[in-house]
Design a protein around this motif. Structure first.
Motif, PDB file in Angstrom:
ATOM      1  N   GLU A  73       0.826  -1.201   0.000  1.00 44.60           N
ATOM      2  CA  GLU A  73       0.000   0.000   0.000  1.00 44.60           C
ATOM      3  C   GLU A  73       0.866   1.260   0.000  1.00 44.60           C
ATOM      4  N   ARG A  74       0.414   2.293  -0.713  1.00 43.77           N
ATOM      5  CA  ARG A  74       1.019   3.629  -0.696  1.00 43.77           C
ATOM      6  C   ARG A  74       2.536   3.567  -0.866  1.00 43.77           C
ATOM      7  N   ILE A  75       2.955   3.146  -2.036  1.00 42.44           N
ATOM      8  CA  ILE A  75       4.377   3.038  -2.318  1.00 42.44           C
ATOM      9  C   ILE A  75       4.594   3.348  -3.795  1.00 42.44           C
ATOM     10  N   SER A  76       5.727   3.926  -4.115  1.00 47.84           N
ATOM     11  CA  SER A  76       5.993   4.243  -5.511  1.00 47.84           C
ATOM     12  C   SER A  76       6.239   2.969  -6.299  1.00 47.84           C
ATOM     13  N   GLU A  77       5.985   3.034  -7.591  1.00 41.83           N
ATOM     14  CA  GLU A  77       6.201   1.875  -8.443  1.00 41.83           C
ATOM     15  C   GLU A  77       7.669   1.469  -8.443  1.00 41.83           C
ATOM     16  N   ARG A  78       8.555   2.443  -8.442  1.00 45.73           N
ATOM     17  CA  ARG A  78       9.994   2.148  -8.453  1.00 45.73           C
ATOM     18  C   ARG A  78      10.421   1.453  -7.165  1.00 45.73           C
ATOM     19  N   ARG A  79       9.965   1.984  -6.036  1.00 47.71           N
ATOM     20  CA  ARG A  79      10.318   1.382  -4.761  1.00 47.71           C
ATOM     21  C   ARG A  79       9.725  -0.014  -4.622  1.00 47.71           C
ATOM     22  N   ALA A  80       8.490  -0.174  -5.078  1.00 43.60           N
ATOM     23  CA  ALA A  80       7.837  -1.477  -4.999  1.00 43.60           C
ATOM     24  C   ALA A  80       8.601  -2.511  -5.812  1.00 43.60           C
ATOM     25  N   LYS A  81       9.081  -2.121  -6.989  1.00 38.88           N
ATOM     26  CA  LYS A  81       9.821  -3.067  -7.828  1.00 38.88           C
ATOM     27  C   LYS A  81      11.069  -3.565  -7.117  1.00 38.88           C
ATOM     28  N   MET A  82      11.766  -2.673  -6.427  1.00 41.94           N
ATOM     29  CA  MET A  82      12.958  -3.076  -5.691  1.00 41.94           C
ATOM     30  C   MET A  82      12.611  -4.085  -4.598  1.00 41.94           C
TER      31      MET A  82
END
Length: 325
Positions: A52-61
């Motif tokens: 929840e509530r996370i950037s796509e870039r950060r989530a991918k990492m």
């Protein structure tokens, strides 16, 4: 006691695949923060992580790190990988050194065995192997009273597994174990810890079992074991785990469920409950208890549930009676 198909669906994720891109685009318009979802295969079954509530870039990492950790843990617990730690232990009757991870799971397995008076028993792998490879079609390997059944059951006792400071051994020859009724929960727990350690605020992880973390409350629906297209009950999960075990997840033959009782007098008997769902703080504990409770009397379940810190239990009988704790 063996791996079983999960009978849980998540209501919050019961969306068409086409919805997810729209959700991501909406997040871009609000500072690039939105729910992010990873769907993948783990331990031979579909799995997912939702953050929840996370950037796509950060989530991918985080997703990449989670998948790498799942693969690493599979190399410890998979019965299908010849070089895994559990495969080497079953083959050699000893494992030295043993990883911290397998020692943690084996210690929890021992705790659950003691709590349930041996109903939870990881040494039932020998029974599974005998059941799927009978002497003949007319004489199943686990038929009570046969010499092969007696010999096979004689190798089933959780106390044959000896834990040492950094190793594991078996106390007698030809013992084999399975961690399928507990390792999925352990891996689910580990992935939650990893995601939180690296900054994920809130999420839901399903790697065979479910666990949520963070401030969000998740709504999950438990499928009716009598009618899988129907929801038996909804559960709200917040910083908790949910596991379901069902004898209807598969049968070895007409008489024997894939969840096998460790005592010969009960080996071919019908389960006490056809489905059990457990809510607990740990997915590993919920996983193991959900399996054990299908084989236990209700008074014993109440005792163990209190001892083990179970927060909620839903037990379904063959006659459709539902018992809630």
């Amino acid at each position: 006691m063996f791996t079983r198909r999960s009978l849980i669906k998540t209501a919050s994720l019961a969306l068409p695949a086409s919805v997810f891109p729209a959700m991501a685009l909406a997040g871009c318009a609000q500072g690039n923060y939105a729910p992010q979802v990873l769907e993948f295969d783990a331990l031979g079954a579909p799995a997912f992580i939702k953050l929840e509530r996370i950037s796509e870039r950060r989530a991918k990492m985080l997703f990449d790190a989670a998948r790498a950790e799942v693969l690493r843990l599979e190399s410890i617990f998979s019965l299908y990988q010849e070089a895994s730690e559990i495969s080497r232990l079953n083959r050699d009757a000893k494992l030295s050194p043993a990883s911290l991870e397998i020692l943690e799971v084996l210690k929890e397995a021992r705790t659950l065995s003691e709590m349930t008076d041996g109903v939870f028993d990881i040494t039932v792998q020998s029974l599974w192997q005998a059941a799927i490879k009978p002497d003949s079609a007319k004489e199943p390997s686990l038929k009570e009273g046969t010499s092969r059944a007696n010999e096979t059951y004689s190798r089933v006792d959780y106390r044959f597994v000896k834990l040492h400071s950094n190793s594991v051994s078996f106390a007698r020859p030809n013992v084999t174990i399975t961690l399928n009724a507990i390792a999925q929960g352990y891996i689910t727990d580990r992935i939650c810890f990893l995601l939180q350690k690296h900054g994920a605020r809130s999420g839901l992880v399903n790697i065979g079992e479910f666990r949520s973390f963070g401030p969000k409350t998740w709504t999950l629906g438990i499928q009716d074991p009598h009618n899988p297209v129907e929801i038996l009950e909804t559960i709200e999960l917040k910083n908790e785990a949910l596991a379901t075990s069902s004898h209807r997840g598969g049968y070895i033959n007409d008489q024997l469920s894939h969840i096998i009782k460790p005592k010969i007098e009960d080996g071919s008997g019908k389960p006490k409950f056809i489905s059990v769902s457990i809510v607990a703080a740990s997915a590993m504990r919920a996983d193991g208890l959900a399996t054990a409770f299908t084989m236990m009397e209700f008074d014993d379940i109440k005792r163990v549930a209190k001892l083990a810190g179970v927060k909620r239990a839903i037990l379904v009988k063959e006659n459709r009676e539902i018992i809630r704790l």
